[in-house]
Design a protein around this motif. Structure first.
Motif, PDB file in Angstrom:
ATOM      1  N   ASP A  65    -127.071  51.643 -26.299  1.00  0.00           N
ATOM      2  CA  ASP A  65    -126.813  52.739 -25.547  1.00  0.00           C
ATOM      3  C   ASP A  65    -127.696  52.985 -24.363  1.00  0.00           C
ATOM      4  N   TRP A  66    -127.401  53.369 -23.114  1.00  0.00           N
ATOM      5  CA  TRP A  66    -128.320  53.349 -22.008  1.00  0.00           C
ATOM      6  C   TRP A  66    -128.375  55.121 -21.633  1.00  0.00           C
ATOM      7  N   CYS A  67    -127.569  56.149 -22.457  1.00  0.00           N
ATOM      8  CA  CYS A  67    -127.806  57.315 -21.927  1.00  0.00           C
ATOM      9  C   CYS A  67    -127.332  58.240 -23.085  1.00  0.00           C
ATOM     10  N   TYR A  68    -127.564  59.586 -23.133  1.00  0.00           N
ATOM     11  CA  TYR A  68    -127.223  60.528 -24.097  1.00  0.00           C
ATOM     12  C   TYR A  68    -126.962  61.751 -23.774  1.00  0.00           C
ATOM     13  N   ILE A  69    -126.348  62.732 -24.217  1.00  0.00           N
ATOM     14  CA  ILE A  69    -126.106  64.009 -23.991  1.00  0.00           C
ATOM     15  C   ILE A  69    -127.445  64.816 -24.395  1.00  0.00           C
ATOM     16  N   PHE A 115    -131.265  59.304 -19.225  1.00  0.00           N
ATOM     17  CA  PHE A 115    -131.367  58.065 -19.593  1.00  0.00           C
ATOM     18  C   PHE A 115    -131.893  57.877 -21.044  1.00  0.00           C
ATOM     19  N   LYS A 116    -131.488  56.949 -21.568  1.00  0.00           N
ATOM     20  CA  LYS A 116    -132.103  56.291 -22.895  1.00  0.00           C
ATOM     21  C   LYS A 116    -131.877  54.573 -23.011  1.00  0.00           C
ATOM     22  N   VAL A 117    -132.604  53.939 -22.326  1.00  0.00           N
ATOM     23  CA  VAL A 117    -132.605  52.340 -21.949  1.00  0.00           C
ATOM     24  C   VAL A 117    -133.533  51.754 -22.907  1.00  0.00           C
ATOM     25  N   SER A 118    -132.850  50.759 -23.464  1.00  0.00           N
ATOM     26  CA  SER A 118    -133.542  49.692 -24.305  1.00  0.00           C
ATOM     27  C   SER A 118    -133.886  48.701 -23.534  1.00  0.00           C
ATOM     28  N   VAL A 119    -135.168  47.925 -23.557  1.00  0.00           N
ATOM     29  CA  VAL A 119    -135.456  46.855 -22.583  1.00  0.00           C
ATOM     30  C   VAL A 119    -136.500  45.974 -23.574  1.00  0.00           C
ATOM     31  N   LYS A 277    -121.946  53.165 -24.343  1.00  0.00           N
ATOM     32  CA  LYS A 277    -122.015  51.794 -24.738  1.00  0.00           C
ATOM     33  C   LYS A 277    -122.591  50.856 -23.593  1.00  0.00           C
ATOM     34  N   SER A 278    -123.438  49.911 -23.757  1.00  0.00           N
ATOM     35  CA  SER A 278    -123.922  49.327 -22.551  1.00  0.00           C
ATOM     36  C   SER A 278    -124.081  47.930 -22.650  1.00  0.00           C
TER      37      SER A 278
END
Length: 291
Positions: A65-69, A115-119, A277-278
């Motif tokens: 996931d790349w973002c959230y409310i 934003f909520k990005v996993s790298v 979903k990303s």
């Protein structure tokens, strides 16, 4: 429109997702207070705590996931009050649903997309080539991506699950302050929460000093190929797609034994916030990530 889902709040971690701005240089000691400087490959064996690592972002993880409310006031997740959510709704309709802050703010009449990005990152000390997976939130991502999460979601082409703009993160070398919890360590493939990040050379030097002490005084050459401003910019990004591909080829090689997880269609859980979903175009080209 890409598949949209709601995800559960990670309330057991005890970590706030509120932003923490990069501190001024006179706050250097405060920033490193109670922080242990280690390499990426030591995070999973060091136990719970707050750690700092110097690493380069080499990929945006696919299938995450790349973002959230979120609650507009405190940045915590905004859960839907109604447990049944129609996942075919557009983003504006999903934002219009009645929500409640997962923190202490109560009702969220105007939730926002954040934003909520996993790298995936690769260690930049000269003693190890370890890698790790980090989760970056609003404050860190917005240093490199000029558009908001809402703007990116609204302009996302049909059939594409993650915006290409997130590739601006790739190639940046930063000092990451990372939270390690028992809950994180219990996972087979841990993803560590980033509390703060900076590319300031003063912080690089301080990290080198503390890292050497942690290693028993053994000299360690640190990588200074970073933006020297207190707010890192995309200028540290790799200069071309070829450079990015070379970085990925070195750090995500087949010798790692890592196989990205298969996509799983997730069903709506009870009282959970939105996330999207990303899977980026460039990240999909990167093949096997080092575990």
């Amino acid at each position: 429109m890409p598949f949209i889902l709601e995800i559960n709040s990670t309330t057991n971690s005890g970590i706030s997702f509120a932003p923490s701005l990069t501190p001024p240089t006179d706050k250097l000691d405060e920033w490193f207070d109670s922080v242990t400087c280690v390499g990426c490959d030591e995070l999973d064996i060091s136990g719970p705590g707050i750690y700092a690592v110097q690493a380069e972002i080499i990929a945006v993880l696919p299938d995450d996931d790349w973002c959230y409310i979120a609650c507009k006031k405190c940045y915590k997740k905004a859960n839907t009050i109604d447990p049944l959510v129609d996942l075919t709704l557009g983003i504006d309709d999903l934002l219009a649903l009645k929500r409640k802050c997962s923190g202490k703010c109560g009702d969220c009449p105007k939730p926002v997309l954040r934003f909520k990005v996993s790298v995936r990152v690769a260690d930049k000390t000269d003693e190890t080539n370890g890698t790790a997976s980090f989760t970056l939130f609003e404050t860190q991502v917005s240093k490199f991506v000029t558009k908001t999460a809402y703007q990116l979601q609204k302009s996302l082409p049909e059939g594409q699950e993650q915006p290409d703009e997130l590739d601006e993160l790739i190639g940046n070398v930063l000092i990451f302050k990372v939270a390690v919890t028992e809950n994180t360590l219990s996972r087979e493939s841990p993803v560590y929460t980033v509390k703060d990040a900076t590319g300031d050379s003063i912080f690089i030097d301080k990290f080198a000093e503390l890292y050497n002490k942690f290693k028993g005084g053994k000299p360690t050459k640190m990588n200074h190929s970073v933006d020297t401003s207190s707010q890192p910019s995309a200028s540290t990004k790799c200069g071309s797609n070829k450079v990015v591909e070379d970085v990925l080829a070195v750090n995500l090689g087949t010798s790692s034994g890592y196989t990205p997880p298969k996509k799983v269609i997730k069903k709506e859980p009870t009282e959970s916030p939105l996330s999207v979903k990303s899977s980026t175009t460039k990240a999909k080209k990167s093949i096997q990530l080092d575990n």
